[in-house]
Design a protein around this motif. Structure first.
Motif, short mmCIF file in Angstrom:
data_model
loop_
_atom_site.label_atom_id
_atom_site.label_comp_id
_atom_site.label_asym_id
_atom_site.label_seq_id
_atom_site.Cartn_x
_atom_site.Cartn_y
_atom_site.Cartn_z
N ALA A 15 6.20 -0.95 -1.47
CA ALA A 15 5.75 0.28 -0.88
C ALA A 15 4.63 0.40 0.12
CB ALA A 15 5.10 1.13 -1.90
N GLY A 16 4.58 -0.92 0.72
CA GLY A 16 3.67 -0.99 1.74
C GLY A 16 4.31 -0.48 3.25
N SER A 17 5.26 -0.40 3.06
CA SER A 17 6.19 0.24 4.46
C SER A 17 7.46 0.94 4.12
CB SER A 17 6.39 -1.02 5.22
OG SER A 17 7.25 -1.73 4.73
N LEU A 39 4.11 -6.99 -1.56
CA LEU A 39 3.33 -8.61 -1.45
C LEU A 39 2.32 -8.61 -0.38
CD1 LEU A 39 4.11 -11.42 -1.87
CD2 LEU A 39 5.67 -11.39 -0.04
N ALA A 40 2.47 -7.49 0.47
CA ALA A 40 1.30 -7.14 1.43
C ALA A 40 0.22 -6.24 0.97
CB ALA A 40 1.89 -6.68 2.87
N GLY A 41 -0.86 -7.00 0.48
CA GLY A 41 -1.79 -6.35 -0.31
C GLY A 41 -2.41 -5.15 0.52
N ASP A 42 -2.55 -5.61 1.79
CA ASP A 42 -3.54 -4.68 2.77
C ASP A 42 -2.65 -3.50 3.06
OD1 ASP A 42 -5.71 -6.32 2.91
OD2 ASP A 42 -5.36 -6.95 4.96
N ALA A 43 -1.32 -3.66 3.20
CA ALA A 43 -0.43 -2.52 3.40
C ALA A 43 -0.29 -1.50 2.15
CB ALA A 43 1.02 -3.08 3.67
N ARG A 45 -2.53 -1.19 0.01
CA ARG A 45 -3.84 -0.53 -0.03
C ARG A 45 -3.97 0.64 0.98
NH1 ARG A 45 -5.63 -5.35 -1.79
NH2 ARG A 45 -5.85 -6.31 0.16
N HIS A 46 -3.25 0.41 1.99
CA HIS A 46 -3.39 1.43 3.16
C HIS A 46 -2.77 2.64 2.86
CE1 HIS A 46 -3.68 2.46 7.26
NE2 HIS A 46 -2.39 2.83 7.22
N VAL A 47 -1.35 2.34 2.20
CA VAL A 47 -0.45 3.50 1.86
C VAL A 47 -1.16 4.25 0.58
CG1 VAL A 47 1.65 4.01 0.80
CG2 VAL A 47 1.55 2.26 2.57
N ALA A 48 -1.53 3.41 -0.35
CA ALA A 48 -2.22 3.93 -1.53
C ALA A 48 -3.45 5.05 -1.07
CB ALA A 48 -2.92 3.12 -2.48
N ALA A 49 -4.36 4.62 -0.09
CA ALA A 49 -5.67 5.27 0.23
C ALA A 49 -4.96 6.54 0.90
CB ALA A 49 -6.45 4.43 1.35
N ALA A 50 -3.88 6.91 1.55
CA ALA A 50 -3.55 8.02 2.27
C ALA A 50 -2.69 8.89 1.14
CB ALA A 50 -2.59 7.59 3.51
N LEU A 51 -2.31 8.42 0.09
CA LEU A 51 -1.40 9.26 -0.82
C LEU A 51 -2.41 10.71 -0.94
CD1 LEU A 51 0.45 6.86 -2.91
CD2 LEU A 51 1.06 8.05 -0.77
N ALA A 57 -3.13 0.54 -5.98
CA ALA A 57 -2.57 -0.34 -4.93
C ALA A 57 -2.28 -1.73 -5.81
CB ALA A 57 -3.17 -0.70 -3.69
N VAL A 58 -1.41 -2.25 -5.80
CA VAL A 58 -1.28 -3.66 -6.44
C VAL A 58 -0.70 -4.95 -5.74
CG1 VAL A 58 -0.77 -5.04 -8.64
CG2 VAL A 58 -1.13 -2.81 -8.80
N GLN A 59 -1.11 -5.77 -5.45
CA GLN A 59 -0.65 -7.01 -4.79
C GLN A 59 0.40 -7.77 -5.70
OE1 GLN A 59 -1.24 -10.66 -4.41
NE2 GLN A 59 0.28 -10.74 -2.84
N ALA A 60 1.67 -7.91 -5.39
CA ALA A 60 2.36 -8.56 -6.28
C ALA A 60 3.64 -9.19 -5.69
CB ALA A 60 2.86 -7.73 -7.46
N ASP A 61 4.09 -10.43 -5.84
CA ASP A 61 5.48 -10.96 -5.42
C ASP A 61 6.43 -10.65 -6.66
OD1 ASP A 61 7.72 -12.48 -5.13
OD2 ASP A 61 6.66 -14.41 -4.49
N VAL A 62 7.36 -9.66 -6.25
CA VAL A 62 8.29 -9.12 -7.32
C VAL A 62 9.13 -10.42 -7.97
CG1 VAL A 62 8.11 -6.80 -6.46
CG2 VAL A 62 10.22 -8.44 -5.68
N SER A 63 9.55 -11.34 -7.21
CA SER A 63 10.18 -12.46 -7.91
C SER A 63 9.72 -13.43 -8.70
CB SER A 63 10.72 -13.48 -6.44
OG SER A 63 9.55 -14.08 -6.03
N ARG A 64 8.19 -13.09 -9.01
CA ARG A 64 7.64 -13.87 -9.88
C ARG A 64 7.40 -13.04 -11.27
NH1 ARG A 64 4.08 -17.84 -8.06
NH2 ARG A 64 2.35 -17.15 -9.80
N GLU A 65 8.05 -13.54 -12.39
CA GLU A 65 7.80 -12.79 -13.83
C GLU A 65 6.20 -12.28 -14.03
OE1 GLU A 65 8.90 -15.09 -17.10
OE2 GLU A 65 9.37 -13.29 -18.24
N GLU A 66 5.40 -13.23 -13.69
CA GLU A 66 4.04 -12.72 -14.27
C GLU A 66 3.46 -11.76 -13.25
OE1 GLU A 66 5.07 -15.67 -13.52
OE2 GLU A 66 3.85 -16.98 -12.17
N ASP A 67 3.83 -11.74 -12.00
CA ASP A 67 3.46 -10.84 -11.13
C ASP A 67 4.13 -9.31 -11.45
OD1 ASP A 67 2.28 -12.77 -9.83
OD2 ASP A 67 2.89 -11.78 -7.71
#
Ligand code: ADP
Length: 260
Positions: A15-17, A39-43, A45-51, A57-67
């Motif tokens: 959802a960062g772009s 995956l891009a935490g800044d992106a 945060r930027h999107v979340a701040a404008a909602l 906002a959460v930074q995560a790599d969706v290919s990782r189970e723990e993320d």
């Protein structure tokens, strides 16, 4: 605008772009609390701040189970539950001829696009079971889920695969009040083509190819988000296991003309 998502909690990955960001904006404008995962935490945060509504906002790599477990846990920590999940994070990989495809590229594309979707769907189902409630899930598939081309085999493999996850999950979820559907965007200029995980120079190519679409143009992330939010909403209460193409008619272009 209708407020179809009042009191709902929505999680959108990638959802960062692009399409994910457009879906996050539409969900928020219609009343949802939105968790913006990228995956891009800044992106993110930027999107979340404008909602316009409550957002995280959460930074995560969706290919990782723990993320995946972590972003769902963050959603519950902040908003108490999860109702809607748009699994949209994806990478396109490199445009290579079949003999030149590196196994690492194939594995990475499949890990993000297919395994990531499986992990998100499984996580959402576990969440719904724990809450004792139903929910709705939409997966971003692609016109590449339905057709082949000469230089995008890892992407096509992963995007065909997500329809398997979608249909299996829709069959399992039906009796439990969980609907699972997919959108299949055609040519939609986003970071996937133009920048981040994409290919330099693809922008020009995209404009040229837009002229081959029956509607004679590329689509916008907002047009895809409109379809995603339809499928997430109660307007689609009897739609389950469906693929909704948002491609200006591209899926039906006949490239082998009778007699030609
Ligand atoms: P589209 O909007 O067509 O999906 P984009 O490239 O604009 O294309 O969006 C894809 C998003 O997915 C990007 O914001 C990108 O950072 C994100 N993304 C890519 N890989 C991952 C990953 N492994 N985990 C989470 N997000 C990812």
């Amino acid at each position: 605008m209708h407020r179809r998502f009042e009191d709902r909690v929505a999680v959108v990955t990638g959802a960062g772009s692009g399409i994910g960001a457009a879906t996050a904006r539409r969900l928020s404008a219609e009343g949802a609390s939105v968790v913006v995962v990228d995956l891009a935490g800044d992106a993110a945060r930027h999107v979340a701040a404008a909602l316009p509504g409550p957002a995280l906002a959460v930074q995560a790599d969706v290919s990782r189970e723990e993320d995946t477990e972590a972003y769902l846990a963050s959603a519950v920590d902040r908003f108490g539950r999860v109702d809607l999940h748009h699994l949209n994070a994806g990478v396109i990989g490199t445009f290579d001829r079949l003999p030149d495809i590196a196994i690492e590229d194939f594995d990475r594309v499949v890990a993000v696009n297919l395994r990531g979707v499986f992990l998100g769907v499984r996580g959402a189902f576990r969440r719904y079971a724990a809450q004792g409630s139903g929910g709705a899930i939409v997966i971003t598939a692609s016109i590449a889920s339905l057709r082949g081309s000469h230089d995008l085999l890892p992407y096509e493999s992963s995007k065909h695969g997500v329809l398997g996850v979608m249909r299996g999950a829709a069959m399992y979820g039906g009796p439990q009040g969980v609907r699972v559907n997919a959108v299949a965007p055609g040519l939609v200029p986003t970071g996937l083509f133009a920048g981040s995980g994409g290919v330099s120079g693809a922008g020009d190519d995209l404009a040229r190819r837009g002229a081959t679409v029956p509607q004679r143009r590329t689509g916008t992330p907002e047009e895809v988000a409109a379809a995603v939010t339809y499928l997430l909403s109660d307007d689609a209460s009897y739609v389950n296991g469906e693929v909704l193409s948002v491609d200006g008619g591209s899926a039906w272009v006949n490239t082998v003309r009778p007699g030609g």
